[in-house]
Design a protein around this motif. Structure first.
Motif, PDB file in Angstrom:
ATOM      1  N   TYR A  83     -48.845   2.068  46.194  1.00 61.73           N
ATOM      2  CA  TYR A  83     -49.694   2.197  45.014  1.00 61.73           C
ATOM      3  C   TYR A  83     -50.796   1.149  45.021  1.00 61.73           C
ATOM      4  CZ  TYR A  83     -47.619  -2.003  42.955  1.00 61.73           C
ATOM      5  OH  TYR A  83     -47.231  -3.290  42.728  1.00 61.73           O
ATOM      6  N   THR A  84     -51.875   1.453  44.350  1.00 60.46           N
ATOM      7  CA  THR A  84     -52.926   0.493  44.011  1.00 60.46           C
ATOM      8  C   THR A  84     -53.338   0.788  42.581  1.00 60.46           C
ATOM      9  OG1 THR A  84     -53.754   0.310  46.290  1.00 60.46           O
ATOM     10  CG2 THR A  84     -55.245  -0.355  44.520  1.00 60.46           C
ATOM     11  N   LEU A  85     -53.227  -0.197  41.715  1.00 62.75           N
ATOM     12  CA  LEU A  85     -53.559   0.018  40.309  1.00 62.75           C
ATOM     13  C   LEU A  85     -55.063   0.193  40.128  1.00 62.75           C
ATOM     14  CD1 LEU A  85     -51.303  -2.669  38.563  1.00 62.75           C
ATOM     15  CD2 LEU A  85     -50.796  -0.240  38.929  1.00 62.75           C
ATOM     16  N   SER A  86     -55.429   1.191  39.355  1.00 57.32           N
ATOM     17  CA  SER A  86     -56.837   1.348  39.001  1.00 57.32           C
ATOM     18  C   SER A  86     -57.228   0.254  38.019  1.00 57.32           C
ATOM     19  CB  SER A  86     -57.067   2.720  38.359  1.00 57.32           C
ATOM     20  OG  SER A  86     -56.405   2.789  37.095  1.00 57.32           O
ATOM     21  N   LEU A  87     -58.523   0.014  37.903  1.00 56.15           N
ATOM     22  CA  LEU A  87     -58.988  -0.981  36.941  1.00 56.15           C
ATOM     23  C   LEU A  87     -58.634  -0.568  35.512  1.00 56.15           C
ATOM     24  CD1 LEU A  87     -62.441  -1.836  38.536  1.00 56.15           C
ATOM     25  CD2 LEU A  87     -60.450  -3.346  38.402  1.00 56.15           C
ATOM     26  N   GLU A  88     -58.611   0.732  35.269  1.00 58.85           N
ATOM     27  CA  GLU A  88     -58.239   1.228  33.946  1.00 58.85           C
ATOM     28  C   GLU A  88     -56.774   0.900  33.648  1.00 58.85           C
ATOM     29  OE1 GLU A  88     -61.806   3.058  35.336  1.00 58.85           O
ATOM     30  OE2 GLU A  88     -59.808   3.041  36.277  1.00 58.85           O
ATOM     31  N   LYS A  89     -55.915   1.083  34.642  1.00 54.81           N
ATOM     32  CA  LYS A  89     -54.499   0.767  34.465  1.00 54.81           C
ATOM     33  C   LYS A  89     -54.290  -0.733  34.267  1.00 54.81           C
ATOM     34  CE  LYS A  89     -50.083   1.798  34.433  1.00 54.81           C
ATOM     35  NZ  LYS A  89     -49.504   2.575  33.311  1.00 54.81           N
ATOM     36  N   ILE A  90     -55.028  -1.524  35.027  1.00 50.76           N
ATOM     37  CA  ILE A  90     -54.939  -2.980  34.878  1.00 50.76           C
ATOM     38  C   ILE A  90     -55.366  -3.391  33.477  1.00 50.76           C
ATOM     39  CG2 ILE A  90     -55.983  -5.167  35.613  1.00 50.76           C
ATOM     40  CD1 ILE A  90     -55.972  -4.016  38.475  1.00 50.76           C
ATOM     41  N   GLU A  91     -56.418  -2.778  32.988  1.00 51.07           N
ATOM     42  CA  GLU A  91     -56.890  -3.118  31.634  1.00 51.07           C
ATOM     43  C   GLU A  91     -55.807  -2.813  30.601  1.00 51.07           C
ATOM     44  OE1 GLU A  91     -60.934  -2.810  28.956  1.00 51.07           O
ATOM     45  OE2 GLU A  91     -60.545  -1.239  30.424  1.00 51.07           O
ATOM     46  N   GLU A  92     -55.111  -1.696  30.781  1.00 51.25           N
ATOM     47  CA  GLU A  92     -54.002  -1.370  29.876  1.00 51.25           C
ATOM     48  C   GLU A  92     -52.937  -2.453  29.886  1.00 51.25           C
ATOM     49  OE1 GLU A  92     -52.099   2.407  30.371  1.00 51.25           O
ATOM     50  OE2 GLU A  92     -54.012   3.420  30.738  1.00 51.25           O
ATOM     51  N   LYS A  93     -52.622  -2.943  31.089  1.00 42.90           N
ATOM     52  CA  LYS A  93     -51.551  -3.920  31.240  1.00 42.90           C
ATOM     53  C   LYS A  93     -51.896  -5.278  30.638  1.00 42.90           C
ATOM     54  CE  LYS A  93     -49.129  -2.306  35.419  1.00 42.90           C
ATOM     55  NZ  LYS A  93     -47.749  -2.698  35.053  1.00 42.90           N
ATOM     56  N   VAL A  94     -53.177  -5.653  30.675  1.00 43.93           N
ATOM     57  CA  VAL A  94     -53.524  -7.036  30.336  1.00 43.93           C
ATOM     58  C   VAL A  94     -53.996  -7.218  28.899  1.00 43.93           C
ATOM     59  CG1 VAL A  94     -54.132  -7.497  32.735  1.00 43.93           C
ATOM     60  CG2 VAL A  94     -55.943  -6.842  31.128  1.00 43.93           C
ATOM     61  N   LYS A  95     -54.142  -6.142  28.154  1.00 49.24           N
ATOM     62  CA  LYS A  95     -54.596  -6.292  26.768  1.00 49.24           C
ATOM     63  C   LYS A  95     -53.576  -7.092  25.957  1.00 49.24           C
ATOM     64  CE  LYS A  95     -57.521  -2.172  26.296  1.00 49.24           C
ATOM     65  NZ  LYS A  95     -57.672  -0.836  25.662  1.00 49.24           N
ATOM     66  N   GLY A  96     -54.066  -8.092  25.264  1.00 50.36           N
ATOM     67  CA  GLY A  96     -53.225  -8.809  24.314  1.00 50.36           C
ATOM     68  C   GLY A  96     -52.228  -9.785  24.899  1.00 50.36           C
ATOM     69  N   LEU A  97     -52.407 -10.203  26.135  1.00 49.45           N
ATOM     70  CA  LEU A  97     -51.444 -11.142  26.728  1.00 49.45           C
ATOM     71  C   LEU A  97     -51.438 -12.479  25.989  1.00 49.45           C
ATOM     72  CD1 LEU A  97     -51.906 -10.545  30.581  1.00 49.45           C
ATOM     73  CD2 LEU A  97     -50.025  -9.772  29.118  1.00 49.45           C
ATOM     74  N   SER A  98     -52.621 -12.966  25.643  1.00 52.48           N
ATOM     75  CA  SER A  98     -52.696 -14.251  24.929  1.00 52.48           C
ATOM     76  C   SER A  98     -51.995 -14.163  23.581  1.00 52.48           C
ATOM     77  CB  SER A  98     -54.157 -14.667  24.744  1.00 52.48           C
ATOM     78  OG  SER A  98     -54.763 -14.921  25.990  1.00 52.48           O
ATOM     79  N   ALA A  99     -52.162 -13.020  22.905  1.00 52.43           N
ATOM     80  CA  ALA A  99     -51.532 -12.845  21.591  1.00 52.43           C
ATOM     81  C   ALA A  99     -50.016 -12.846  21.693  1.00 52.43           C
ATOM     82  CB  ALA A  99     -52.023 -11.552  20.958  1.00 52.43           C
ATOM     83  N   LYS A 100     -49.489 -12.501  22.876  1.00 50.48           N
ATOM     84  CA  LYS A 100     -48.043 -12.499  23.098  1.00 50.48           C
ATOM     85  C   LYS A 100     -47.522 -13.863  23.541  1.00 50.48           C
ATOM     86  CE  LYS A 100     -48.106  -7.601  24.410  1.00 50.48           C
ATOM     87  NZ  LYS A 100     -47.953  -6.630  25.535  1.00 50.48           N
ATOM     88  N   GLY A 101     -48.417 -14.841  23.632  1.00 52.35           N
ATOM     89  CA  GLY A 101     -47.996 -16.199  23.959  1.00 52.35           C
ATOM     90  C   GLY A 101     -48.135 -16.595  25.416  1.00 52.35           C
TER      91      GLY A 101
END
Length: 368
Positions: free
Chosen positions: A88-106
């Motif tokens: 697999y290779t993650l698309s940039l769209e998939k990566i964006e889904e994964k990384v949204k809100g990481l800071s808010a989660k601590g």
């Protein structure tokens, strides 16, 4: 430090007490010795002298953006050829889904590593980092081993310096310590094939340090190496640290043989023993006198042994880790995530003081 009695390591202990640098011969003797408690006592002495009773950890998550890899290293069970059904290779769209809100989660750090996939354009890496920073401006992006940097630069027809400079402009904060494996050329040729050689690995880290960025350093042990190869590896790291002072921490990957070509070819069975894991970390603390921190990877050796390692020279327990595929592909059955409260409990139960840190070892909070 109390006197070690009835030990043939007493002369090395005196060097440690006096702050003298250990030699290659000293290191080999330590690794070949069965006196684990004497070695641990010396390493713990150095740990306390450098960091007191503080033990750090970080709240982080991992991103494995691709498992496509053309290197075919025998010690790896993660990398796959692009035609493999599980590649697999993650698309940039998939990566964006994964990384949204990481800071808010601590999370204060995202750790990014993948295979060597020459089909990916340089812009993919820039945009991946930019997307992460767009949604998490304050998160530290620690990404790419020297091996990845080497091949990203080659595919893009850029120098290493240009590559790192452009990635830093996109938001890269520091690079990873992986890809070191074993520096001895004969062993490296067997376990890593045509992966970036040791000299090139050092060159990339030296350039990174010269550009004002930090990195870490590592080793993969517990396969076909001998004590001499490990000590040579540590001394080479120590020499670059003398020159640049750019390494924050050292850690070891305990080799997991399951699903690896190396294990099949050399009939390697079973994982490293707890004794060897503790000895490896302790000897690293003693040999790497100019490294601020020694880190135990709980995903490689298990949480309980990582806790014991706090009495064998270790002062950092790595991070919470939400997603990780490389060690698990080789057979690790450890969990994928350990919450912050578990680190605090592990550290306190070991008689140490927990410190939540960021990637660069700045203190976020001390849990007295």
């Amino acid at each position: 430090m109390p006197i070690i009695t009835k030990s043939d390591l007493y002369d090395i202990q005196l060097k440690v007490e006096n702050g003298e640098r250990l030699t290659f011969e000293d290191g080999v003797r330590l690794l070949k010795s069965n006196d684990l408690f004497a070695i641990g006592q010396m390493a713990d002495f150095v740990r306390k002298r450098k960091n007191g009773d503080y033990v750090s950890f970080i709240v982080n998550t991992h991103l494995n953006y691709t498992n496509v890899c053309y290197l075919g290293c025998k010690l790896c069970a993660f990398g796959l050829k692009p035609d493999h059904p599980n590649a697999y290779t993650l698309s940039l769209e998939k990566i964006e889904e994964k990384v949204k809100g990481l800071s808010a989660k601590g999370f204060s750090e995202i750790h990014i590593v993948g295979g060597v996939n020459p089909k990916l354009p340089f812009e993919y890496y820039e945009q991946m980092i930019q997307l992460i920073k767009k949604h998490n401006p304050n998160i530290h992006v620690q990404a790419f081993t020297a091996v990845e940097i080497d091949y990203i630069a080659k595919v893009a027809n850029l120098s290493v310096e240009e590559t790192i400079t452009r990635l830093r402009a996109a938001g890269l904060g520091s690079i990873l310590g992986g890809g070191a494996e074993i520096f001895d050329p004969e062993i490296r040729a067997i376990i890593s094939g045509h992966k970036t050689n040791a000299d090139r690995w050092f060159q990339i880290h030296e350039i990174t340090h010269r550009l004002g960025m930090k990195s870490n350093a590592s080793i993969i042990y517990g396969h076909i190496e001998k004590p001499e190869h490990i000590i040579d590896h540590l001394i080479r790291l120590r020499e670059l640290q003398d020159k640049t002072n750019g390494f924050n921490a050292f850690f070891g990957f305990a080799f997991h043989p399951d699903n690896t070509p190396l294990a099949k070819e050399y009939q390697l069975e079973g994982e490293t023993t707890g004794i060897y894991d503790l000895k490896m970390l302790a000897v690293a603390r003693l040999m790497l006198d100019n490294f601020p921190h020694i880190r135990a990877l709980w995903m490689a050796i298990g949480q309980k042994l990582a806790q014991v390692a706090l009495h064998f020279g270790v002062d950092d327990l790595d991070g919470t880790v939400m997603e990780e595929e490389i060690i698990h592909a080789a057979g690790s059955d450890s969990v994928y995530f350990v919450p912050k409260k578990s680190f605090i409990r592990m550290i306190k139960n070991a008689g140490r003081i927990p410190v939540e840190r960021d990637t660069l070892y700045n203190v976020i909070r001390i849990y007295e």
